[in-house]
Structures are given as C-alpha cells and as structure tokens.
Design a protein around this motif. Structure first.
Motif, mmCIF file in Angstrom:
data_model
loop_
_atom_site.group_PDB
_atom_site.id
_atom_site.type_symbol
_atom_site.label_atom_id
_atom_site.label_comp_id
_atom_site.label_asym_id
_atom_site.label_seq_id
_atom_site.Cartn_x
_atom_site.Cartn_y
_atom_site.Cartn_z
ATOM 1 N N ARG A 4 4.279 6.020 -4.848
ATOM 2 C CA ARG A 4 4.678 6.024 -6.265
ATOM 3 C C ARG A 4 3.707 6.878 -7.089
ATOM 4 O O ARG A 4 4.116 7.610 -7.985
ATOM 5 C CB ARG A 4 4.705 4.600 -6.823
ATOM 6 N N LYS A 5 2.426 6.749 -6.765
ATOM 7 C CA LYS A 5 1.405 7.536 -7.471
ATOM 8 C C LYS A 5 1.654 9.029 -7.236
ATOM 9 O O LYS A 5 1.559 9.848 -8.153
ATOM 10 C CB LYS A 5 0.020 7.138 -6.941
ATOM 11 N N ARG A 6 2.025 9.367 -6.005
ATOM 12 C CA ARG A 6 2.277 10.767 -5.637
ATOM 13 C C ARG A 6 3.512 11.319 -6.370
ATOM 14 O O ARG A 6 3.512 12.430 -6.859
ATOM 15 C CB ARG A 6 2.479 10.851 -4.122
ATOM 16 N N CYS A 14 5.084 10.014 -9.163
ATOM 17 C CA CYS A 14 5.109 9.882 -10.632
ATOM 18 C C CYS A 14 4.040 10.715 -11.319
ATOM 19 O O CYS A 14 4.276 11.283 -12.378
ATOM 20 C CB CYS A 14 4.954 8.422 -11.037
ATOM 21 N N HIS A 15 2.840 10.782 -10.735
ATOM 22 C CA HIS A 15 1.724 11.440 -11.424
ATOM 23 C C HIS A 15 1.707 12.941 -11.198
ATOM 24 O O HIS A 15 1.015 13.666 -11.894
ATOM 25 C CB HIS A 15 0.391 10.824 -11.007
ATOM 26 N N GLN A 58 0.828 -1.216 0.000
ATOM 27 C CA GLN A 58 0.000 0.000 0.000
ATOM 28 C C GLN A 58 0.860 1.264 0.000
ATOM 29 O O GLN A 58 0.573 2.232 -0.693
ATOM 30 C CB GLN A 58 -0.923 0.006 1.236
ATOM 31 N N HIS A 118 3.951 1.582 -1.163
ATOM 32 C CA HIS A 118 4.532 1.721 -2.505
ATOM 33 C C HIS A 118 3.506 2.298 -3.473
ATOM 34 O O HIS A 118 3.831 3.201 -4.255
ATOM 35 C CB HIS A 118 5.015 0.355 -3.018
ATOM 36 N N HIS A 119 2.279 1.791 -3.419
ATOM 37 C CA HIS A 119 1.234 2.225 -4.349
ATOM 38 C C HIS A 119 0.917 3.715 -4.158
ATOM 39 O O HIS A 119 0.882 4.485 -5.129
ATOM 40 C CB HIS A 119 -0.036 1.388 -4.121
ATOM 41 N N ILE A 120 0.733 4.142 -2.901
ATOM 42 C CA ILE A 120 0.339 5.529 -2.606
ATOM 43 C C ILE A 120 1.466 6.505 -2.961
ATOM 44 O O ILE A 120 1.247 7.519 -3.635
ATOM 45 C CB ILE A 120 -0.062 5.674 -1.116
ATOM 46 N N GLN A 157 0.317 15.090 -8.960
ATOM 47 C CA GLN A 157 -1.044 15.625 -8.894
ATOM 48 C C GLN A 157 -1.016 17.117 -8.565
ATOM 49 O O GLN A 157 -0.139 17.587 -7.837
ATOM 50 C CB GLN A 157 -1.843 14.878 -7.818
#
Length: 434
Positions: free
Chosen positions: A25-27, A29-30, A19, A21-23, A32
């Motif tokens: 990495r999204k922050r 790479c993307h 979880q 890694h998912h949260i 926002q």
C-alpha cells in the motif's frame, strides 16, 4: 547472519498478510521516487543542467515540460530537485515556489502564495503596490537585500501551466518570463503541462520573452517492460521479516504475470493507458482481496479488479434510477434512434412515453406531469442529459432542447443489470421503434 535469521524466522500468516498490505500500500499510494529515472535519462540530464546553471551560476532560464498525464513530468522534476539538493551550494541558495493552475486561479491569489512561500509576509506588510510587476520586483529585491552582494536564485514551478495562460492579460507569466529574460534576478521558470499546443495560448508579448525550451516526455514503454514493472511492484523486498513467505509470494507473482488471462487484462490496460497511476489503482484493488484465508493474488482477482477499473460510471448511475426515470431515458433513446441524434425536449419525451402507456392495459406507469417534470430535472442534475445550446434559459422548461449523454449500448447494458427491471420495460427498450 541476520539474513539467515530472517529466513529462519517464521511469522504467523496473519502477521505476514498485514506486512504485505503495509509494504505494498505504501508503494502504490506514496509513489516513491525511483533511484534513477527510467527511460528519461536525456531529459533528466537536460533539466538538471538548466537548473544547476540557475542555482550555482545565477543564470536565468525558462523551460516547459510537456507530456500526457501520468507520463512522469512531476516525477522527473522531483528527482532532479532531489539530486540538486545533495549539492551544498544549492542547499544554501535555491528558493522554491510551487504554484498550481487549479489552486491559484488568478494573479492576486498567485502573488499571495509567492509571498507566503518566500516567507516575505512581514516585509510586504500593509504596502500597496501600483501593479503586479512592481509587487514582484519588490519581492525579488527583498531577497537581494538579504544577501547584500546578490539575489538568491528562485525556482518557480507552475503546474497545470496552460491554466495560467487563461489569467487576465497573462500578467503572472509575462512578469516571470520578463524577469528571467532581463537578468534582474536569477530566476528559473519551469512549467508543467499536458497540452502540446500550449505556446499557441500565449500572447505575443509573453511568447517573445519565453526561451522556447521544451522537454517532451512521450512514453516509449513496451508491453514486456510494463509487465516487468507489474511484477516488480507486486514483489516483496529481500528484507521482509519472513523469508520463506516472501520467497513463495514472489514465485506466485512471477507465475501470475505469465498467466494468459492476466496478460490479456494487462494488455487491455496497457492499450488504454500507460499511466502508472491507473496501474496502481488496478494493483490496489487486487491487493485488497488478499486475506488470511487467501494469502495470495490470483488471476480471478485481476479479472474482477479490471472489471471495476473499466466500469462505465455513467451506465452504473442508471442502476440507481427510479422506473419513471429509466422509462424517460428509454423514450430519449428511441427519439435519438428515430431523429438520428437530434435534440429533444420534455414534451417530445412525454409523447414517446404516452405511446408506451397506450399499449398497456394497467395503469402502473401513469404519472402526473409535475412528477415527470421532476424526474426529467433529476436526470439533468445527474448530467445524463444536457442543454443543447446556451439560449435555453429564455425558453419554457417543457420546450428546452436537450441531448442524451448516453449511447444505445450504455442504455442496453444498464437495463440488463438493472435490479428487477419489469419485462415490458425491457421489451419496449429492445423494440426497434417505439
């Protein structure tokens, strides 16, 4: 009640790490958009006002957003467009065309892209236009006929604006600024560039049609704010499935940011670049070391990640060279030392290499001239050496003047790390004069 459940809910450690890694990495790479842009409130207000006047009142405008790479130019524009899109009148009216100087390398390609983004391929069909201006006028006219009473406002976003200034006659810029100035149709032209001297690149006729509005983004970020941003980027949100794990993780991140060695690493990155993209790269390398066996980021991870981020790419390339190529680099280094950076040719490098061979009894390094020539050409392909001037094409290969693209320190550092480097080669490199 749901929060209490979340806090009581203990997930297996493997699930928690996945979880995290998912949260994160999204922050990273993307990237926002923030809810409110920090430190650029005045610029946000200014740009919002300009674009609103075009989208709502049909007033034409042109503006340049200038700032170093990573300063937040695109973020500022995207956040303004997001806020504008919330107004129903803008949603119905405003059309957007996004062009990039790296992709649209000439006006013909740019015009095709404008037609595609405005969905006017069927309208244009097989028509042949006499000039760029005629084609652009037809496109804007087609939009006017779509709404009978008036034309729909169009926003042109030109990323890497300075590259459009290198197009032949600057036709695209001239026509866009001409339309925006002459009020033929409501058009807003927004250019994004990192060059402060961008207006000097414009022709007189283009410059006279530009409004000369510029929004400058110069980072006013302080080191405490930078450290706080690192802490915020690494922290887990309140709605994390395992409340206890999130609490421990956030406490560990706060302690980590106060660590002296981590502060030194961050200070070094802050001094070299305040760009958040390079910061995200550093944090991503730290995150990649988090696993079930080590479910937290440590100061050692920061040090290793920093070493990778700040590694010299050119010096790293030397580790993969053959012994012959390395010897040629050392010979060039000696020539640079003796002749104080003057250009050299293959013949001079070979003579320097022969001096080294004459001091040796064994013939381990005796190579045929064609082999040396091939190694020399390979160094040129790797761009470790470059031709000293443009006229070298007429000269024989052996006598073309070259320059070494590495300095003394880079060569010596690479030699220390070179796997199983022969001692005599190291000694030759360290000797003051060959």
């Amino acid at each position: 009640m749901s929060k209490r459940k979340a806090k009581e809910n203990h997930l297996p450690i493997g699930e928690c790490v996945t979880q995290v890694h998912h949260i994160l990495r999204k922050r990273f790479c993307h990237q926002q958009l923030p809810d409110t842009p920090e430190g650029v409130e005045a610029q946000h207000r200014h740009l919002m006002e300009l674009l609103k006047r075009t989208a709502v009142h049909g007033e034409s405008n042109s503006v340049l957003i200038v700032g170093p790479r990573g300063a937040g130019k695109t973020m500022l524009l995207r956040s303004v467009l997001r806020d504008l899109a919330e107004e129903t009148e803008v949603q119905k009216n405003l059309l957007q065309v996004h062009l990039n100087g790296l992709l649209q390398t000439d006006d013909r390609v740019a015009l095709k892209e404008i037609t595609r983004q405005l969905h006017l391929e069927n309208v244009v069909g097989d028509r042949v236009f006499g000039s760029f201006a005629e084609n652009l006028a037809f496109l804007l006219d087609a939009l006017r006929k779509g709404d009978r009473s008036s034309s729909r406002p169009v926003l042109f976003v030109l990323d890497e604006f300075d590259l459009f200034a290198h197009h032949k006659n600057q036709t695209l810029l001239y026509n866009l600024f001409d339309v925006s100035q002459s009020a033929q149709a409501p058009v807003a032209v927004v250019g994004l560039t990192c060059r402060l001297d961008v207006l000097e690149l414009l022709e007189k006729r283009v410059k006279s049609r530009f409004s000369h509005r510029q929004i400058h983004l110069l980072s006013t970020l302080t080191f405490p704010q930078y450290t706080e941003r690192v802490r915020a980027q690494l922290s887990l949100p309140d709605d994390f499935p395992d409340g206890k794990f999130a609490q421990e993780w956030n406490a560990a991140v706060t302690t980590l940011c106060e660590d002296k060695s981590v502060e030194e690493v961050l200070q070094r990155h802050f001094d070299s670049s305040k760009d958040f993209r390079s910061l995200h790269m550093l944090l991503m390398l730290c995150l990649s070391r988090v696993s079930v066996a080590k479910p937290a980021i440590t100061a050692a991870d920061f040090l290793d990640a920093s070493r990778l981020c700040l590694a010299d790419a050119k010096a790293n390339m030397l580790h993969g060279l053959s012994i012959l190529e390395l010897c040629l680099i050392i010979a060039m280094k000696h020539l640079n030392d003796v002749y104080e950076g003057e250009p050299f040719n293959l013949q001079m490098v070979q003579n320097e290499f022969r001096k080294f061979l004459q001091r040796k009894t064994n013939s381990m390094y005796n190579f045929e001239p064609p082999v040396i020539m091939k190694a020399f050409e390979h160094l040129q392909q790797l761009e470790l050496i470059q031709p000293a001037d443009g006229s070298s094409a007429k000269t024989q290969r052996e006598y073309r003047l070259m320059r070494l693209m590495l300095d003394h320190v880079q060569v010596m550092e690479a030699l220390q790390k070179y796997p199983q480097c022969p001692t005599d080669v190291k000694q030759w490199a360290m000797s003051a004069f060959a």
